[in-house]
Design a protein around this motif. Structure first.
Motif, PDB file in Angstrom:
ATOM      1  N   CYS A 155       0.825  -1.217   0.000  1.00  0.00           N
ATOM      2  CA  CYS A 155       0.000   0.000   0.000  1.00  0.00           C
ATOM      3  C   CYS A 155       0.854   1.260   0.000  1.00  0.00           C
ATOM      4  O   CYS A 155       0.622   2.190  -0.776  1.00  0.00           O
ATOM      5  CB  CYS A 155      -0.911   0.021   1.220  1.00  0.00           C
ATOM      6  N   THR A 156       1.843   1.290   0.860  1.00  0.00           N
ATOM      7  CA  THR A 156       2.712   2.462   0.969  1.00  0.00           C
ATOM      8  C   THR A 156       3.502   2.676  -0.312  1.00  0.00           C
ATOM      9  O   THR A 156       3.691   3.812  -0.755  1.00  0.00           O
ATOM     10  CB  THR A 156       3.669   2.301   2.167  1.00  0.00           C
ATOM     11  N   SER A 157       3.958   1.596  -0.928  1.00  0.00           N
ATOM     12  CA  SER A 157       4.811   1.728  -2.114  1.00  0.00           C
ATOM     13  C   SER A 157       4.102   2.409  -3.286  1.00  0.00           C
ATOM     14  O   SER A 157       4.751   3.077  -4.091  1.00  0.00           O
ATOM     15  CB  SER A 157       5.355   0.367  -2.550  1.00  0.00           C
ATOM     16  N   ILE A 158       2.800   2.285  -3.387  1.00  0.00           N
ATOM     17  CA  ILE A 158       2.060   2.959  -4.459  1.00  0.00           C
ATOM     18  C   ILE A 158       2.237   4.464  -4.347  1.00  0.00           C
ATOM     19  O   ILE A 158       2.538   5.154  -5.326  1.00  0.00           O
ATOM     20  CB  ILE A 158       0.559   2.605  -4.407  1.00  0.00           C
ATOM     21  N   TRP A 159       2.070   4.975  -3.132  1.00  0.00           N
ATOM     22  CA  TRP A 159       2.163   6.424  -2.917  1.00  0.00           C
ATOM     23  C   TRP A 159       3.607   6.905  -3.002  1.00  0.00           C
ATOM     24  O   TRP A 159       3.877   7.954  -3.586  1.00  0.00           O
ATOM     25  CB  TRP A 159       1.515   6.781  -1.583  1.00  0.00           C
ATOM     26  N   VAL A 160       4.523   6.140  -2.449  1.00  0.00           N
ATOM     27  CA  VAL A 160       5.939   6.511  -2.533  1.00  0.00           C
ATOM     28  C   VAL A 160       6.393   6.490  -3.988  1.00  0.00           C
ATOM     29  O   VAL A 160       7.092   7.403  -4.443  1.00  0.00           O
ATOM     30  CB  VAL A 160       6.805   5.579  -1.656  1.00  0.00           C
ATOM     31  N   ALA A 161       6.000   5.479  -4.739  1.00  0.00           N
ATOM     32  CA  ALA A 161       6.384   5.385  -6.151  1.00  0.00           C
ATOM     33  C   ALA A 161       5.804   6.533  -6.967  1.00  0.00           C
ATOM     34  O   ALA A 161       6.474   7.057  -7.873  1.00  0.00           O
ATOM     35  CB  ALA A 161       5.926   4.047  -6.729  1.00  0.00           C
ATOM     36  N   THR A 162       4.598   6.943  -6.660  1.00  0.00           N
ATOM     37  CA  THR A 162       3.982   8.066  -7.381  1.00  0.00           C
ATOM     38  C   THR A 162       4.790   9.342  -7.187  1.00  0.00           C
ATOM     39  O   THR A 162       5.124  10.033  -8.152  1.00  0.00           O
ATOM     40  CB  THR A 162       2.526   8.275  -6.914  1.00  0.00           C
ATOM     41  N   VAL A 163       5.127   9.629  -5.943  1.00  0.00           N
ATOM     42  CA  VAL A 163       5.912  10.838  -5.652  1.00  0.00           C
ATOM     43  C   VAL A 163       7.309  10.725  -6.268  1.00  0.00           C
ATOM     44  O   VAL A 163       7.818  11.677  -6.873  1.00  0.00           O
ATOM     45  CB  VAL A 163       5.991  11.081  -4.131  1.00  0.00           C
ATOM     46  N   THR A 164       7.923   9.556  -6.151  1.00  0.00           N
ATOM     47  CA  THR A 164       9.267   9.360  -6.696  1.00  0.00           C
ATOM     48  C   THR A 164       9.267   9.481  -8.221  1.00  0.00           C
ATOM     49  O   THR A 164      10.177  10.082  -8.801  1.00  0.00           O
ATOM     50  CB  THR A 164       9.822   7.990  -6.270  1.00  0.00           C
ATOM     51  N   THR A 199      10.633  12.539 -13.024  1.00  0.00           N
ATOM     52  CA  THR A 199      10.209  13.170 -14.272  1.00  0.00           C
ATOM     53  C   THR A 199      10.618  14.638 -14.319  1.00  0.00           C
ATOM     54  O   THR A 199      11.075  15.127 -15.347  1.00  0.00           O
ATOM     55  CB  THR A 199       8.681  13.036 -14.442  1.00  0.00           C
ATOM     56  N   CYS A 200      10.487  15.315 -13.199  1.00  0.00           N
ATOM     57  CA  CYS A 200      10.797  16.752 -13.154  1.00  0.00           C
ATOM     58  C   CYS A 200      12.286  17.044 -13.075  1.00  0.00           C
ATOM     59  O   CYS A 200      12.742  18.046 -13.626  1.00  0.00           O
ATOM     60  CB  CYS A 200      10.095  17.398 -11.955  1.00  0.00           C
ATOM     61  N   LEU A 201      13.043  16.197 -12.391  1.00  0.00           N
ATOM     62  CA  LEU A 201      14.445  16.522 -12.102  1.00  0.00           C
ATOM     63  C   LEU A 201      15.441  15.464 -12.559  1.00  0.00           C
ATOM     64  O   LEU A 201      16.566  15.420 -12.049  1.00  0.00           O
ATOM     65  CB  LEU A 201      14.615  16.737 -10.592  1.00  0.00           C
ATOM     66  N   GLU A 202      15.084  14.636 -13.516  1.00  0.00           N
ATOM     67  CA  GLU A 202      15.876  13.464 -13.885  1.00  0.00           C
ATOM     68  C   GLU A 202      17.373  13.736 -14.072  1.00  0.00           C
ATOM     69  O   GLU A 202      18.203  13.015 -13.548  1.00  0.00           O
ATOM     70  CB  GLU A 202      15.316  12.828 -15.153  1.00  0.00           C
ATOM     71  N   GLY A 203      17.762  14.739 -14.815  1.00  0.00           N
ATOM     72  CA  GLY A 203      19.175  14.974 -15.089  1.00  0.00           C
ATOM     73  C   GLY A 203      19.877  15.816 -14.050  1.00  0.00           C
ATOM     74  O   GLY A 203      21.076  16.040 -14.129  1.00  0.00           O
ATOM     75  N   SER A 204      19.161  16.252 -13.055  1.00  0.00           N
ATOM     76  CA  SER A 204      19.690  17.174 -12.062  1.00  0.00           C
ATOM     77  C   SER A 204      20.378  16.442 -10.908  1.00  0.00           C
ATOM     78  O   SER A 204      19.949  15.362 -10.516  1.00  0.00           O
ATOM     79  CB  SER A 204      18.530  18.004 -11.501  1.00  0.00           C
ATOM     80  N   PRO A 205      21.414  17.063 -10.328  1.00  0.00           N
ATOM     81  CA  PRO A 205      21.997  16.487  -9.113  1.00  0.00           C
ATOM     82  C   PRO A 205      20.988  16.415  -7.967  1.00  0.00           C
ATOM     83  O   PRO A 205      21.132  15.594  -7.062  1.00  0.00           O
ATOM     84  CB  PRO A 205      23.135  17.445  -8.756  1.00  0.00           C
ATOM     85  N   TRP A 206      19.965  17.273  -7.995  1.00  0.00           N
ATOM     86  CA  TRP A 206      18.910  17.240  -6.968  1.00  0.00           C
ATOM     87  C   TRP A 206      18.106  15.937  -7.038  1.00  0.00           C
ATOM     88  O   TRP A 206      17.455  15.552  -6.069  1.00  0.00           O
ATOM     89  CB  TRP A 206      17.978  18.437  -7.099  1.00  0.00           C
ATOM     90  N   PHE A 207      18.136  15.273  -8.171  1.00  0.00           N
ATOM     91  CA  PHE A 207      17.523  13.948  -8.293  1.00  0.00           C
ATOM     92  C   PHE A 207      18.578  12.860  -8.081  1.00  0.00           C
ATOM     93  O   PHE A 207      18.375  11.929  -7.313  1.00  0.00           O
ATOM     94  CB  PHE A 207      16.870  13.755  -9.671  1.00  0.00           C
TER      95      PHE A 207
END
Length: 95
Positions: A52-61, A66-74
């Motif tokens: 159950c938890t992994s669905i929500w964690v995976a969504t946020v991750t 998607t937003c920061l893929e090439g960034s060091p922040w990711f």
């Protein structure tokens, strides 16, 4: 999403899910939720069920990737979390 970003997101999802649902350091959060909503409540079940938890964690991750893929922040935090997860798996396997 690149294969590298996918694998980092996967490792991050595994580590955060494990932390929320099983880690001693998060036991206080799980206890607080159970006390607040009841042991048999949906919120209490959510923080104790890895599936159950992994669905929500995976969504946020995935959104984060998607937003920061090439960034060091990711790359840096997801690499740290992935390595942490793999070290835990290796430790259990080798012990």
């Amino acid at each position: 999403m690149s294969v590298t970003a996918f694998l980092l997101a996967l490792g991050t999802t595994c580590r955060i899910t494990r932390f929320i649902t099983k880690d001693t350091l998060a036991a206080g959060i799980r206890s607080w939720i159970a006390a607040r909503f009841g042991d048999d409540s949906r919120p209490a079940y959510l923080v104790s069920c890895g599936w159950c938890t992994s669905i929500w964690v995976a969504t946020v991750t995935a959104l984060y990737a998607t937003c920061l893929e090439g960034s060091p922040w990711f790359q840096v935090p997801t690499a740290v979390l992935t390595l942490s997860y793999l070290a835990g798996v290796a430790s259990r396997w080798l012990d």
